[in-house]
Write an enzyme that holds these catalytic residues in place. Structure first.
Site, mmCIF file in Angstrom:
data_model
loop_
_atom_site.group_PDB
_atom_site.id
_atom_site.type_symbol
_atom_site.label_atom_id
_atom_site.label_comp_id
_atom_site.label_asym_id
_atom_site.label_seq_id
_atom_site.Cartn_x
_atom_site.Cartn_y
_atom_site.Cartn_z
ATOM 1 C CG HIS A 656 -0.367 0.331 2.508
ATOM 2 N ND1 HIS A 656 -0.015 -0.618 3.438
ATOM 3 C CD2 HIS A 656 -0.052 1.531 3.070
ATOM 4 C CE1 HIS A 656 0.490 -0.026 4.512
ATOM 5 N NE2 HIS A 656 0.475 1.280 4.313
ATOM 6 C CG ASP A 711 -0.253 -3.990 2.665
ATOM 7 O OD1 ASP A 711 0.323 -3.567 1.651
ATOM 8 O OD2 ASP A 711 -0.443 -3.302 3.685
ATOM 9 C CB SER A 805 3.010 1.680 6.258
ATOM 10 O OG SER A 805 1.801 2.001 6.899
#
Length: 855
Positions: A656, A711, A805
């Site tokens: 992402h 992901d 992330s």
């Protein structure tokens, strides 16, 4: 030369060494010599009848002979043991009152040094001569250094003491510590010698004292830092089986600040570790040791130490041949503090131990008198508190301590509060002559005693927390006082046996949330069944049947360890195609595969530094603590995501991070820059940091940017990195690798330190735990897939956040090796209660990773 006592014991008619005497004269019996005569028998038959009596006599003679032999042996052993000599070395210092310190005394080769050293040795010899258990056995004394005050002489004395007198000699020397030499002893020299201090020393500390090849003397010049290091640093290892020392001096009325900038010596172990010791004196006496160090420390570790006077001694004693570069350090002088503590008059303020966060100096006393407005009370909150000493029992504040209201505090403590019953409070800090720590950071506040926590709940420690945190099942007060005397709501809470309340869905989740474990009692499965990790019960026949009947793989874990079995999704496949049914056999130090493939490619997951800093009011990591952590910067945006290094050319991140958004092409590899070996975002040009561009981005083809399923992304660097102490790859787990519920795992990154906050400059770390998958699905319904793993604390407080992330979940295994359990993916808010972080489950993608890049 033998002593008189020893010579007497050597004669045939003298003292045998213990008061026994021997003479060859026969004893007289009424003036006649006693004798024994045997006469021949006239009748042989009578002789035969007398046989038994003869045997009795022979047995008696034999017994007497054996007894005498035993006695002789014991006496020989006794006298031999008494003659065994033991080398004892005492190290210490003394004061010379009627001498002024000369600069020439700093040079041990000067005439002035030699003359004064001779006087000191003569005085010591005379002092020992008056002590019966020391004087006869004194071999030599050596003066090693002088310093101001008027003149302090540092020395060591060697004795050759009979083994049976060692304890008595040590006691006699102990009784002479810190004594004033009698007038007669003073008169034997031309100076006044006082305050003689001596302690038993390790002979290794004194070894090679005549060899100056590894002995260095340094004197501070003004306030300029002076650098020094172990021989050969950093290109070659320090010498083995050696003793090195550095004598550090400053001007009179100054103190010294010493900082180790780089520290890498042999790992601390039981094999006689190489040891660096810093002394607050020029004599290596253990009671004046400030710190002892071994192993490796990251550059960010706090290794700054202060002296109490203008000298320090550093020794390096090596006993191994392991190759380590050693250390690099700097020191400088600064004015000695004229006072410590003082009066603090205000409604609030802060104060700290001297030189915090550096180590406070030894032998210091500070007192703060705090006063707030008349109509208020005062409380002191310690935000950081480190007053630890080795070998001091917890709660025994006999050495370094803080005293408030007559109560002493010491050791390492979490945040705590001390308060007064009026508007004044006194805080006293004391450190003794040895072993210092980083001290404390504190603040004082005024408060109204009638309402000390307006609109809040007050913990027994004095800390104030929000009222809604009372009786919610989580200990927000460090003393658990917010969870005491609670009445649990049976609708959504479980009452532990110790009366604590816990969320009802935590019951029987295979994790002991109650301190007494009562939430997991009564959860056992019926007889002849197997309890899964998620609490599900199965027939025993379904355990180890090569099928994941539990849904979490727990029924197939630890089955027929190390034996070749038919291959399934829950077995480990070796390179030769055979499978073993052992939980996590990869890189565990044991070859379980017949081809040894489970122990290949294991140069990963290791950290170069053996020591990590203690966390103080935050989660700052040490430099090099997470050498696989990567910072990804997007052009014009700065740090946006994290990644993990898995080989010299490849990294893993979250898919992402590379989704185009608001007109910016995040999917283009050319807009990204990777920083490896980075610790501080403000120091991207620091030594050891390597900057690389991206050559390729491979997102998983099934990635869903709405659900965040699949992901994961692979990133290829534009050129390989060079491994170093701060850049290393993390281990990738095999497809069958399991991370069980409750396992401690670390999340790292430069993301926001709180929701809606700003990104961190220093790499952050947080320890979190794997959460039961069923519990996670209950908390986040219809959002969790088999490619996801929930990790965190349901109580909140620690989690990944924006900017983290793509970073790794690092899972420590038994041998200290780190495996990547997951990739930071998504979550509802940051560190919220009952909202765990969701991460990409990495073992699921192991085969895909290998198919894409061959790693």
């Amino acid at each position: 030369m033998k002593s008189e006592r020893a010579r007497r014991g050597a004669g045939g008619s003298g003292d045998l060494g213990a008061g026994f005497k021997y003479t060859s004269r026969p004893e007289n019996m009424n003036g006649c010599e006693e004798g024994v005569e045997f006469l021949p028998a006239n009748n042989s038959s009578k002789v035969e009848k007398g046989g038994p009596r003869r045997w009795v006599v022979l047995m008696a003679v034999l017994a007497a002979f054996l007894a005498l032999s035993l006695l002789a042996g014991l006496l020989a052993w006794h006298f031999q043991d008494r003659n065994v000599r033991v080398q004892k070395i005492f190290n210490g210092y003394l004061s010379v009152r009627n001498e002024n310190f000369l600069d020439a005394y700093e040079n041990s080769n000067s005439t002035e040094f030699a003359n004064l050293a001779k006087k000191v040795k003569e005085a010591l010899k005379f002092l020992y001569s008056g002590i019966p258990v020391l004087g006869p056995y004194h071999k030599t004394s050596t003066v090693t250094a002088f310093s101001e005050g008027s003149v302090i002489a540092y020395y060591w004395s060697e004795f050759d003491i009979p083994k049976h007198l060692v304890k008595e000699a040590e006691q006699a020397m102990a009784e002479k510590r810190m004594v004033t030499v009698p007038p007669r002893a003073r008169s034997m020299s031309s100076f006044v010698m006082t305050s003689v201090v001596a302690f038993p020393s390790d002979p290794r500390i004194i070894q090679n004292t005549q060899d100056n090849s590894c002995s260095f003397a340094l004197h501070a010049q003004g306030s300029e830092p002076i650098r020094f290091s172990t021989p050969g640093f950093p290109d070659s290892p320090y010498p083995s089986h050696a003793r090195c020392q550095w004598t550090l001096r400053g001007d009179a009325d100054s103190v010294l600040s010493l900082t180790f900038r780089s520290f890498d010596v042999a790992t601390c172990d039981e094999r006689g570790s190489d040891l660096v010791t810093v002394y607050d004196t020029l004599s290596p006496v253990e009671p004046r040791a400030v710190v002892q160090l071994c192993g490796t420390y990251p550059p960010s570790y706090n290794l700054t130490f202060l002296s109490s006077q203008n000298v320090l001694l550093i020794t390096l004693v090596t006993s191994t041949e392991r190759r380590h570069p050693g250390f690099e350090a700097v020191f400088f002088q600064l004015p000695r503090m004229s006072s410590c503590g003082g009066y603090l008059r205000a409604a609030q303020g802060t104060f700290n131990s001297p030189y915090y966060p550096g180590h406070y100096p030894p032998n210091i006393n500070c007192t703060w008198h705090i006063e707030v407005p008349d109509n208020k009370n005062v409380k002191v909150r310690f935000k950081a508190f480190f007053l630890q000493e080795p070998n001091v029992p917890v709660g025994s504040c006999t050495k370094d301590y803080v005293e408030i209201n007559g109560e002493k505090y010491c050791g390492e403590r979490p945040q705590f509060v001390a308060s007064s019953r009026n508007n004044k409070i006194t805080v006293h800090f004391h450190s003794d002559q040895s072993y210092t720590d980083t001290g404390f950071l504190a603040e004082f506040l005024s408060f109204d005693a009638r309402d000390p926590c307006p609109g809040s709940f007050m913990c027994n420690t004095g800390r104030c927390i929000r009222k809604e945190l009372r009786c919610d099942g989580w200990a927000d007060c460090t003393d658990y006082s917010d969870e005491l005397d609670c009445k649990c709501n049976a609708t959504y809470q479980f009452t532990c046996r110790d009366k604590f309340c816990k969320p009802l869905f935590w019951v029987c989740d295979s994790v002991k949330d109650c301190e007494d474990g009562s939430d997991e009692e009564g959860c056992s499965c019926p007889p002849n069944t197997f309890k899964c990790g998620n609490g599900k019960c199965l027939p025993q026949s379904q355990q180890c049947d090569r099928k994941d009947d539990c849904g979490d793989g727990s029924d197939e874990a630890k089955c027929q360890d190390g034996k070749a079995v038919p291959c399934t999704e829950h077995t480990h496949r070796c390179l030769n195609g055979l499978c073993v049914d052992k939980s996590n056999p990869q890189c565990d130090g044991n070859e379980d595969c017949t081809d040894g493939s489970d122990e290949k490619d294991c140069d990963c997951g290791r950290r170069s530094f053996t020591r990590q800093s203690r966390v103080v009011g935050g989660e700052n990591s040490d430099q090099g603590e997470w050498p696989w952590q990567v910072s990804l910067h997007a052009q014009g945006h700065g740090h946006l995501c994290g990644a993990s290094l898995i080989s010299p050319s490849w990294m893993i991140s979250a898919a992402h991070c590379f989704v185009d958004d608001r007109g910016f092409r995040y999917s283009e590899h050319s807009v990204w820059t990777a920083f490896l070996g980075l610790h501080d975002q403000s120091k991207r040009n620091a030594p050891g940091v390597q900057e690389r561009g991206l050559q390729r981005i491979i997102k998983h083809p099934f990635f869903n940017d709405f659900t965040f399923d699949y992901d994961i992304a692979l990133l290829q660097l534009d050129r390989p990195v060079e491994y170093s102490a701060t850049i290393r790859p993390i281990c990738l787990p095999a497809a069958d690798y399991t991370f069980p519920t409750g396992k401690a795992i670390w999340v790292t990154g430069w993301g926001h330190t709180q929701e809606a906050g700003q990104g961190a400059m220093i790499l952050q770390k947080g320890e979190i735990r794997v959460i039961n998958q069923t519990t996670c699905e209950h908390l986040l319904p219809q959002q969790i897939t088999p490619r996801m793993i929930c990790v965190g604390y349901l109580s909140g407080g620690v989690d990944a956040c924006q900017g983290d992330s793509g970073g790794p979940l690092s899972s420590p295994e038994e041998d200290g090796r780190m495996f990547q359990a997951g990739v930071v993916s998504w979550g509802e808010g940051c560190a919220q209660r009952n909202k765990p972080g969701v991460y990409t489950r990495l073992p699921v993608f192991r085969d895909w990773i290998k198919a894409q890049i061959g790693v």
